[in-house]
Motif scaffolding. Structure first.
Motif, PDB file in Angstrom:
ATOM      1  N   LYS A  34      -7.642  -0.634   3.914  1.00 57.79           N
ATOM      2  CA  LYS A  34      -7.558  -0.695   2.455  1.00 57.79           C
ATOM      3  C   LYS A  34      -6.470  -1.682   2.050  1.00 57.79           C
ATOM      4  N   LYS A  35      -6.743  -2.443   0.987  1.00 57.95           N
ATOM      5  CA  LYS A  35      -5.783  -3.375   0.389  1.00 57.95           C
ATOM      6  C   LYS A  35      -5.204  -4.347   1.423  1.00 57.95           C
ATOM      7  N   GLY A  36      -6.039  -4.711   2.394  1.00 59.89           N
ATOM      8  CA  GLY A  36      -5.607  -5.670   3.399  1.00 59.89           C
ATOM      9  C   GLY A  36      -4.838  -5.059   4.552  1.00 59.89           C
ATOM     10  N   PHE A  37      -4.689  -3.727   4.573  1.00 57.98           N
ATOM     11  CA  PHE A  37      -3.962  -3.040   5.643  1.00 57.98           C
ATOM     12  C   PHE A  37      -4.938  -2.341   6.592  1.00 57.98           C
ATOM     13  N   ARG A  38      -4.473  -2.191   7.820  1.00 57.40           N
ATOM     14  CA  ARG A  38      -5.181  -1.414   8.835  1.00 57.40           C
ATOM     15  C   ARG A  38      -4.205  -0.336   9.331  1.00 57.40           C
ATOM     16  N   ILE A  39      -4.528   0.936   9.035  1.00 54.56           N
ATOM     17  CA  ILE A  39      -3.662   2.050   9.389  1.00 54.56           C
ATOM     18  C   ILE A  39      -4.408   2.927  10.397  1.00 54.56           C
ATOM     19  N   ALA A  40      -3.822   3.120  11.590  1.00 49.15           N
ATOM     20  CA  ALA A  40      -4.410   4.005  12.599  1.00 49.15           C
ATOM     21  C   ALA A  40      -3.783   5.391  12.459  1.00 49.15           C
ATOM     22  N   LEU A  41      -4.642   6.410  12.338  1.00 52.85           N
ATOM     23  CA  LEU A  41      -4.179   7.775  12.112  1.00 52.85           C
ATOM     24  C   LEU A  41      -4.520   8.637  13.325  1.00 52.85           C
ATOM     25  N   LEU A  42      -3.502   9.371  13.808  1.00 50.84           N
ATOM     26  CA  LEU A  42      -3.650  10.307  14.915  1.00 50.84           C
ATOM     27  C   LEU A  42      -3.328  11.708  14.431  1.00 50.84           C
ATOM     28  N   ILE A  75       0.850  -1.189   0.000  1.00 55.12           N
ATOM     29  CA  ILE A  75       0.000   0.000   0.000  1.00 55.12           C
ATOM     30  C   ILE A  75       0.886   1.240   0.000  1.00 55.12           C
ATOM     31  N   THR A  76       0.434   2.298  -0.696  1.00 53.16           N
ATOM     32  CA  THR A  76       1.154   3.570  -0.700  1.00 53.16           C
ATOM     33  C   THR A  76       0.298   4.634  -0.025  1.00 53.16           C
ATOM     34  N   LEU A  77       0.918   5.384   0.870  1.00 51.74           N
ATOM     35  CA  LEU A  77       0.266   6.461   1.604  1.00 51.74           C
ATOM     36  C   LEU A  77       0.971   7.768   1.255  1.00 51.74           C
ATOM     37  N   LEU A  78       0.221   8.725   0.718  1.00 51.53           N
ATOM     38  CA  LEU A  78       0.787  10.013   0.335  1.00 51.53           C
ATOM     39  C   LEU A  78       0.321  11.082   1.324  1.00 51.53           C
ATOM     40  N   PHE A  79       1.261  11.913   1.799  1.00 50.90           N
ATOM     41  CA  PHE A  79       0.950  12.999   2.725  1.00 50.90           C
ATOM     42  C   PHE A  79       1.342  14.330   2.088  1.00 50.90           C
ATOM     43  N   ALA A  80       0.422  15.289   2.112  1.00 46.32           N
ATOM     44  CA  ALA A  80       0.681  16.627   1.583  1.00 46.32           C
ATOM     45  C   ALA A  80       0.525  17.645   2.701  1.00 46.32           C
ATOM     46  N   GLY A  81       1.093  18.845   2.488  1.00 42.45           N
ATOM     47  CA  GLY A  81       1.109  19.871   3.528  1.00 42.45           C
ATOM     48  C   GLY A  81      -0.178  20.657   3.630  1.00 42.45           C
ATOM     49  N   ASP A  82      -0.039  21.957   3.916  1.00 44.64           N
ATOM     50  CA  ASP A  82      -1.168  22.795   4.306  1.00 44.64           C
ATOM     51  C   ASP A  82      -2.002  23.237   3.108  1.00 44.64           C
ATOM     52  N   LEU A  83      -3.284  22.943   3.161  1.00 49.39           N
ATOM     53  CA  LEU A  83      -4.255  23.429   2.181  1.00 49.39           C
ATOM     54  C   LEU A  83      -4.886  24.694   2.742  1.00 49.39           C
ATOM     55  N   MET A  84      -4.480  25.847   2.213  1.00 46.87           N
ATOM     56  CA  MET A  84      -4.916  27.132   2.748  1.00 46.87           C
ATOM     57  C   MET A  84      -5.739  27.893   1.697  1.00 46.87           C
ATOM     58  N   GLN A  85      -6.396  28.960   2.153  1.00 47.83           N
ATOM     59  CA  GLN A  85      -7.168  29.818   1.250  1.00 47.83           C
ATOM     60  C   GLN A  85      -7.071  31.249   1.728  1.00 47.83           C
ATOM     61  N   HIS A  86      -6.076  31.966   1.204  1.00 50.48           N
ATOM     62  CA  HIS A  86      -5.979  33.390   1.470  1.00 50.48           C
ATOM     63  C   HIS A  86      -6.991  34.126   0.592  1.00 50.48           C
ATOM     64  N   ILE A  87      -7.283  35.364   0.968  1.00 45.00           N
ATOM     65  CA  ILE A  87      -8.332  36.097   0.255  1.00 45.00           C
ATOM     66  C   ILE A  87      -7.987  36.261  -1.226  1.00 45.00           C
ATOM     67  N   THR A  88      -6.689  36.367  -1.545  1.00 42.34           N
ATOM     68  CA  THR A  88      -6.287  36.472  -2.956  1.00 42.34           C
ATOM     69  C   THR A  88      -6.664  35.211  -3.720  1.00 42.34           C
ATOM     70  N   GLN A  89      -6.545  34.065  -3.085  1.00 41.90           N
ATOM     71  CA  GLN A  89      -6.947  32.807  -3.729  1.00 41.90           C
ATOM     72  C   GLN A  89      -8.452  32.763  -3.947  1.00 41.90           C
ATOM     73  N   ILE A  90      -9.193  33.219  -2.951  1.00 42.46           N
ATOM     74  CA  ILE A  90     -10.655  33.199  -3.053  1.00 42.46           C
ATOM     75  C   ILE A  90     -11.122  34.097  -4.198  1.00 42.46           C
ATOM     76  N   LYS A  91     -10.551  35.281  -4.272  1.00 34.55           N
ATOM     77  CA  LYS A  91     -10.933  36.206  -5.346  1.00 34.55           C
ATOM     78  C   LYS A  91     -10.538  35.652  -6.714  1.00 34.55           C
ATOM     79  N   LEU A 112       4.244   0.625   2.242  1.00 35.25           N
ATOM     80  CA  LEU A 112       4.314  -0.467   3.203  1.00 35.25           C
ATOM     81  C   LEU A 112       4.065  -1.787   2.495  1.00 35.25           C
ATOM     82  N   GLU A 113       4.662  -2.857   3.003  1.00 40.08           N
ATOM     83  CA  GLU A 113       4.379  -4.191   2.483  1.00 40.08           C
ATOM     84  C   GLU A 113       4.179  -5.137   3.650  1.00 40.08           C
ATOM     85  N   LYS A 114       3.390  -6.180   3.389  1.00 42.37           N
ATOM     86  CA  LYS A 114       3.007  -7.095   4.462  1.00 42.37           C
ATOM     87  C   LYS A 114       2.872  -8.511   3.937  1.00 42.37           C
TER      88      LYS A 114
END
Length: 373
Positions: A170-178, A40-56, A302-304
């Protein structure tokens, strides 16, 4: 001279012996055992933000909002992962929409995040109370309505008990997220709402609860550190050691708005391999000062079979092209693989500044984690 009938008789007698030798040879041929290893592959990305310039920039003539172009270039990379996780550092608090310092993003932003391929969102961060109790609860309702699992904030203690730790199957894995945050910008959570703050007493209880889920990995996503510092501080390092000592498998960090180094502890391909990524930096934002206009996507594979192992870990750099520099309407996420010749001179220069700075940092301080080429 033998008659034809005698020749036919000899052939008839010899045929079973030839077949027997042939069958014997076929039966003894080596066979390849099926590969029963799950991955299984787990992808992590950083901060999803919305400044007023993005909204406009995302607002359309009819008053709606379109964020599809923001994610167009990274969508294949996100969708390539089995599970993609990011930090939702805004509230879906409804109108009026606001940027910094108290974020409330259009609902269309959450739709675009889902459509880009993100499967899970983290909500424990210093901006999760920007729209007060109404904003926290509305954010949760929006996530539930889009069937996006989330981790970090809850409408009441009962919901936290039922949903936390978040178990991904997913895909036979159990991943606990905190997921935990250092604070909420001085705003106080109102009962019965719950925000996961960094508190080692509560975290120790939560890790034990995660272990009762019999997970293949426990991953702690921490909103911590000091803004704009490129290296982790002593508190981040100490808490990482504490988390690993309590049984957490991997640690992924956010908040500083700049990237920080990554470390592999233990040996890749073994049960004892642990990853810490101290800060993934910004993902999508309007921040443009040096080192704040991009971030990381970190992938754990991860592989199992009889054991669970970290098979690989790598990262990809992503930079944000803003309308002010690109001449395009909206902010666009540009992966490091995007061709230079498709960017204008201003964007090429700014992207190179970010990429060169990040690669210089990682070249000096990363331990065992390499860039995906």
């Amino acid at each position: 001279m033998k008659t034809p009938s005698i020749w036919i008789l000899w052939l008839f007698l010899l045929l079973p012996a030839c077949q027997s030798r042939s069958n014997g040879q076929t039966a003894e041929a080596p066979t390849t055992a099926p590969d029963t290893t799950a991955r299984i592959t787990l992808l992590f990305a950083g901060d999803l933000m919305q400044h007023i310039t993005q909204i406009k920039a995302a607002q359309m003539p009819d008053g709606s909002y379109d964020y599809s172009d923001c994610f167009a270039q990274v969508k294949p990379l996100i969708e390539d992962a089995d599970v993609a996780i990011a930090n939702l550092e805004v509230t879906m608090g409804g109108k009026p929409y606001r940027g910094y310092p108290c974020f409330s993003a259009p609902d269309e932003y959450l739709f675009a995040i889902r459509d880009a391929g993100f499967d899970v969102l983290l909500t424990a961060n210093n901006h999760c109370l920007d729209s007060g109790q109404k904003g926290l609860e509305r954010t949760v309702r929006m996530l539930d309505s889009l069937q996006i699992p989330y981790c970090g904030t809850y409408v009441n203690p009962q919901a936290r008990t039922e949903r936390y730790p978040l178990l991904i199957e997913k895909k036979g894995f159990r991943i606990a997220l905190l997921n935990y945050t250092y604070g909420t910008n001085g705003l106080v959570v109102k009962a019965p709402n719950v925000v996961n703050y960094i508190d080692t007493t509560q975290m120790a209880t939560d890790i034990l609860a995660a272990q009762t889920q019999h997970p293949d990995a426990i991953i702690a996503c921490m909103h911590w550190g000091v803004e704009y510092q490129m290296l982790p501080n002593a508190a981040q390092k100490q808490l990482t050691d504490w988390l690993f000592g309590k049984g957490v498998t991997h640690v992924i960090g956010s908040h500083p708005h700049v990237v920080q180094p990554m470390e592999l502890r233990g040996e890749m391909g073994t049960e004892q391999a642990h990853v810490v990524a101290y800060s993934l930096g910004n993902y999508l934002s309007n921040m443009y000062k040096k080192d704040t206009d991009g971030g990381l996507m970190v992938t754990l594979e991860l592989e199992k079979d009889s054991t669970v192992r970290l098979r690989d870990c790598h990262y990809q750099l992503v930079w944000v092209s803003r309308p002010a520099s690109s001449g395009k309407k909206v902010h666009r996420l540009i992966p490091d693989s995007y061709p230079d010749e498709q960017l204008n001179a201003s964007d090429r220069r700014l992207r190179h500044i970010f990429l060169n700075s990040a690669r210089s940092l990682f070249g000096k301080h990363n331990r065992g984690i390499s860039e995906r080429k």
